[in-house]
Scaffold this motif. Structure first.
Motif, PDB file in Angstrom:
ATOM      1  N   GLN A 137      -0.343 -10.203  50.009  1.00  0.00           N
ATOM      2  CA  GLN A 137      -0.380 -11.574  49.510  1.00  0.00           C
ATOM      3  C   GLN A 137      -0.099 -12.533  50.666  1.00  0.00           C
ATOM      4  O   GLN A 137       0.837 -12.336  51.439  1.00  0.00           O
ATOM      5  N   VAL A 138      -0.923 -13.559  50.756  1.00  0.00           N
ATOM      6  CA  VAL A 138      -0.750 -14.559  51.806  1.00  0.00           C
ATOM      7  C   VAL A 138       0.399 -15.482  51.439  1.00  0.00           C
ATOM      8  O   VAL A 138       0.536 -15.900  50.289  1.00  0.00           O
ATOM      9  N   GLN A 139       1.222 -15.790  52.408  1.00  0.00           N
ATOM     10  CA  GLN A 139       2.301 -16.752  52.198  1.00  0.00           C
ATOM     11  C   GLN A 139       1.820 -18.141  52.598  1.00  0.00           C
ATOM     12  O   GLN A 139       1.244 -18.321  53.686  1.00  0.00           O
ATOM     13  N   LEU A 140       2.048 -19.121  51.726  1.00  0.00           N
ATOM     14  CA  LEU A 140       1.676 -20.500  51.990  1.00  0.00           C
ATOM     15  C   LEU A 140       2.920 -21.364  51.874  1.00  0.00           C
ATOM     16  O   LEU A 140       3.677 -21.237  50.899  1.00  0.00           O
ATOM     17  N   VAL A 141       3.124 -22.248  52.840  1.00  0.00           N
ATOM     18  CA  VAL A 141       4.294 -23.118  52.832  1.00  0.00           C
ATOM     19  C   VAL A 141       3.839 -24.557  53.010  1.00  0.00           C
ATOM     20  O   VAL A 141       3.251 -24.912  54.042  1.00  0.00           O
ATOM     21  N   GLU A 142       4.113 -25.372  51.991  1.00  0.00           N
ATOM     22  CA  GLU A 142       3.767 -26.789  52.042  1.00  0.00           C
ATOM     23  C   GLU A 142       4.906 -27.597  52.639  1.00  0.00           C
ATOM     24  O   GLU A 142       6.087 -27.225  52.528  1.00  0.00           O
ATOM     25  N   SER A 143       4.552 -28.724  53.237  1.00  0.00           N
ATOM     26  CA  SER A 143       5.534 -29.669  53.753  1.00  0.00           C
ATOM     27  C   SER A 143       4.912 -31.053  53.771  1.00  0.00           C
ATOM     28  O   SER A 143       3.690 -31.197  53.602  1.00  0.00           O
ATOM     29  N   GLY A 144       5.754 -32.069  53.984  1.00  0.00           N
ATOM     30  CA  GLY A 144       5.255 -33.426  54.148  1.00  0.00           C
ATOM     31  C   GLY A 144       5.396 -34.321  52.937  1.00  0.00           C
ATOM     32  O   GLY A 144       5.068 -35.510  53.005  1.00  0.00           O
ATOM     33  N   GLY A 145       5.887 -33.772  51.837  1.00  0.00           N
ATOM     34  CA  GLY A 145       6.077 -34.612  50.662  1.00  0.00           C
ATOM     35  C   GLY A 145       7.241 -35.568  50.840  1.00  0.00           C
ATOM     36  O   GLY A 145       7.982 -35.496  51.827  1.00  0.00           O
ATOM     37  N   GLY A 146       7.381 -36.473  49.886  1.00  0.00           N
ATOM     38  CA  GLY A 146       8.477 -37.431  49.956  1.00  0.00           C
ATOM     39  C   GLY A 146       8.199 -38.633  49.085  1.00  0.00           C
ATOM     40  O   GLY A 146       7.315 -38.604  48.215  1.00  0.00           O
ATOM     41  N   TRP A 147       8.949 -39.687  49.341  1.00  0.00           N
ATOM     42  CA  TRP A 147       8.800 -40.937  48.595  1.00  0.00           C
ATOM     43  C   TRP A 147       8.036 -41.940  49.436  1.00  0.00           C
ATOM     44  O   TRP A 147       8.261 -42.065  50.650  1.00  0.00           O
ATOM     45  N   VAL A 148       7.129 -42.669  48.778  1.00  0.00           N
ATOM     46  CA  VAL A 148       6.367 -43.696  49.471  1.00  0.00           C
ATOM     47  C   VAL A 148       6.077 -44.826  48.488  1.00  0.00           C
ATOM     48  O   VAL A 148       5.967 -44.600  47.269  1.00  0.00           O
ATOM     49  N   GLN A 149       5.969 -46.007  48.988  1.00  0.00           N
ATOM     50  CA  GLN A 149       5.637 -47.156  48.140  1.00  0.00           C
ATOM     51  C   GLN A 149       4.144 -47.167  47.812  1.00  0.00           C
ATOM     52  O   GLN A 149       3.331 -46.604  48.576  1.00  0.00           O
ATOM     53  N   PRO A 150       3.749 -47.789  46.722  1.00  0.00           N
ATOM     54  CA  PRO A 150       2.321 -47.912  46.408  1.00  0.00           C
ATOM     55  C   PRO A 150       1.557 -48.525  47.578  1.00  0.00           C
ATOM     56  O   PRO A 150       2.028 -49.479  48.204  1.00  0.00           O
ATOM     57  N   GLY A 151       0.391 -47.971  47.849  1.00  0.00           N
ATOM     58  CA  GLY A 151      -0.403 -48.407  48.987  1.00  0.00           C
ATOM     59  C   GLY A 151      -0.099 -47.659  50.270  1.00  0.00           C
ATOM     60  O   GLY A 151      -0.818 -47.811  51.265  1.00  0.00           O
ATOM     61  N   GLY A 152       0.937 -46.841  50.243  1.00  0.00           N
ATOM     62  CA  GLY A 152       1.339 -46.123  51.442  1.00  0.00           C
ATOM     63  C   GLY A 152       0.539 -44.859  51.698  1.00  0.00           C
ATOM     64  O   GLY A 152      -0.394 -44.527  50.941  1.00  0.00           O
ATOM     65  N   THR A 153       0.931 -44.160  52.755  1.00  0.00           N
ATOM     66  CA  THR A 153       0.220 -42.963  53.214  1.00  0.00           C
ATOM     67  C   THR A 153       1.198 -41.813  53.421  1.00  0.00           C
ATOM     68  O   THR A 153       2.316 -42.018  53.903  1.00  0.00           O
ATOM     69  N   LEU A 154       0.749 -40.617  53.028  1.00  0.00           N
ATOM     70  CA  LEU A 154       1.478 -39.392  53.320  1.00  0.00           C
ATOM     71  C   LEU A 154       0.492 -38.343  53.797  1.00  0.00           C
ATOM     72  O   LEU A 154      -0.683 -38.373  53.409  1.00  0.00           O
ATOM     73  N   ARG A 155       0.978 -37.428  54.608  1.00  0.00           N
ATOM     74  CA  ARG A 155       0.133 -36.324  55.079  1.00  0.00           C
ATOM     75  C   ARG A 155       0.855 -35.012  54.772  1.00  0.00           C
ATOM     76  O   ARG A 155       1.927 -34.747  55.323  1.00  0.00           O
ATOM     77  N   LEU A 156       0.264 -34.234  53.901  1.00  0.00           N
ATOM     78  CA  LEU A 156       0.825 -32.945  53.538  1.00  0.00           C
ATOM     79  C   LEU A 156       0.249 -31.856  54.426  1.00  0.00           C
ATOM     80  O   LEU A 156      -0.895 -31.945  54.881  1.00  0.00           O
ATOM     81  N   ALA A 157       1.047 -30.827  54.658  1.00  0.00           N
ATOM     82  CA  ALA A 157       0.592 -29.686  55.447  1.00  0.00           C
ATOM     83  C   ALA A 157       0.816 -28.399  54.662  1.00  0.00           C
ATOM     84  O   ALA A 157       1.784 -28.285  53.900  1.00  0.00           O
ATOM     85  N   CYS A 158      -0.061 -27.446  54.877  1.00  0.00           N
ATOM     86  CA  CYS A 158       0.048 -26.125  54.254  1.00  0.00           C
ATOM     87  C   CYS A 158      -0.134 -25.092  55.361  1.00  0.00           C
ATOM     88  O   CYS A 158      -1.231 -24.964  55.914  1.00  0.00           O
ATOM     89  N   ALA A 159       0.936 -24.380  55.677  1.00  0.00           N
ATOM     90  CA  ALA A 159       0.895 -23.372  56.728  1.00  0.00           C
ATOM     91  C   ALA A 159       0.709 -21.998  56.099  1.00  0.00           C
ATOM     92  O   ALA A 159       1.451 -21.625  55.179  1.00  0.00           O
ATOM     93  N   ALA A 160      -0.286 -21.256  56.599  1.00  0.00           N
ATOM     94  CA  ALA A 160      -0.602 -19.938  56.044  1.00  0.00           C
ATOM     95  C   ALA A 160      -0.126 -18.823  56.970  1.00  0.00           C
ATOM     96  O   ALA A 160      -0.120 -18.976  58.190  1.00  0.00           O
ATOM     97  N   SER A 161       0.218 -17.697  56.356  1.00  0.00           N
ATOM     98  CA  SER A 161       0.682 -16.545  57.127  1.00  0.00           C
ATOM     99  C   SER A 161      -0.466 -15.673  57.602  1.00  0.00           C
ATOM    100  O   SER A 161      -0.244 -14.690  58.309  1.00  0.00           O
ATOM    101  N   ALA A 162      -1.691 -16.029  57.186  1.00  0.00           N
ATOM    102  CA  ALA A 162      -2.872 -15.277  57.593  1.00  0.00           C
ATOM    103  C   ALA A 162      -3.914 -16.228  58.166  1.00  0.00           C
ATOM    104  O   ALA A 162      -3.789 -17.444  58.036  1.00  0.00           O
ATOM    105  N   GLU A 163      -4.942 -15.656  58.770  1.00  0.00           N
ATOM    106  CA  GLU A 163      -5.978 -16.497  59.382  1.00  0.00           C
ATOM    107  C   GLU A 163      -6.804 -17.184  58.304  1.00  0.00           C
ATOM    108  O   GLU A 163      -7.482 -16.522  57.526  1.00  0.00           O
ATOM    109  N   ILE A 164      -6.765 -18.495  58.283  1.00  0.00           N
ATOM    110  CA  ILE A 164      -7.426 -19.232  57.206  1.00  0.00           C
ATOM    111  C   ILE A 164      -8.935 -19.171  57.305  1.00  0.00           C
ATOM    112  O   ILE A 164      -9.637 -19.470  56.344  1.00  0.00           O
ATOM    113  N   ILE A 165      -9.449 -18.779  58.450  1.00  0.00           N
ATOM    114  CA  ILE A 165     -10.902 -18.697  58.593  1.00  0.00           C
ATOM    115  C   ILE A 165     -11.466 -17.635  57.656  1.00  0.00           C
ATOM    116  O   ILE A 165     -12.644 -17.645  57.326  1.00  0.00           O
TER     117      ILE A 165
END
Length: 121
Positions: A1-29
């Motif tokens: 089973q591939v391990q996936l770890v998300e990051s980058g969440g949080g609180w932001v005001q309307p109109g704002g920007t966030l960038r989430l990341a998902c790191a995989a334990s295997a080659e995503i290709i």
């Protein structure tokens, strides 16, 4: 089973920007597709964006023009850039990796633990 770890969440005001990341334990290709889903309180999990092998992308109508999904093969990471955020984007965001079209179609494959995104003033 591939391990996936998300990051980058949080609180932001309307109109704002966030960038989430998902790191995989295997080659995503090797994945058929990497997707981001979200689930808000009292609602079913919703498919937000997908990037397929070959870099074709697909988005839910509610996020088209505001969200961008990408993948970094060298880093085995997927990113979800979210702009012009709205209160209704508030949810837990999950990363999913499917190894086949069959897995993708049924929402199968590997899942991360989720990251909370809150949009409020």
């Amino acid at each position: 089973q591939v391990q996936l770890v998300e990051s980058g969440g949080g609180w932001v005001q309307p109109g704002g920007t966030l960038r989430l990341a998902c790191a995989a334990s295997a080659e995503i290709i090797n994945f058929y597709a990497i997707s981001w889903y979200r689930q808000s309180a009292g609602k079913q999990r919703e498919l937000v964006a997908t990037i397929f092998n070959g870099d074709y992308t697909k988005y839910a109508d509610s996020v088209k023009g505001r969200f961008t999904i990408a993948r970094d093969i060298g880093q085995n990471t997927s990113h979800l850039r979210m702009q012009f955020l709205r209160p209704e984007d508030t949810a837990v965001y999950y990363c999913n990796a499917a190894t086949s079209a069959e897995e993708y179609d049924i929402g199968g494959g590997s899942w991360g633990q989720g990251t909370q995104v809150t949009v409020s003033s």
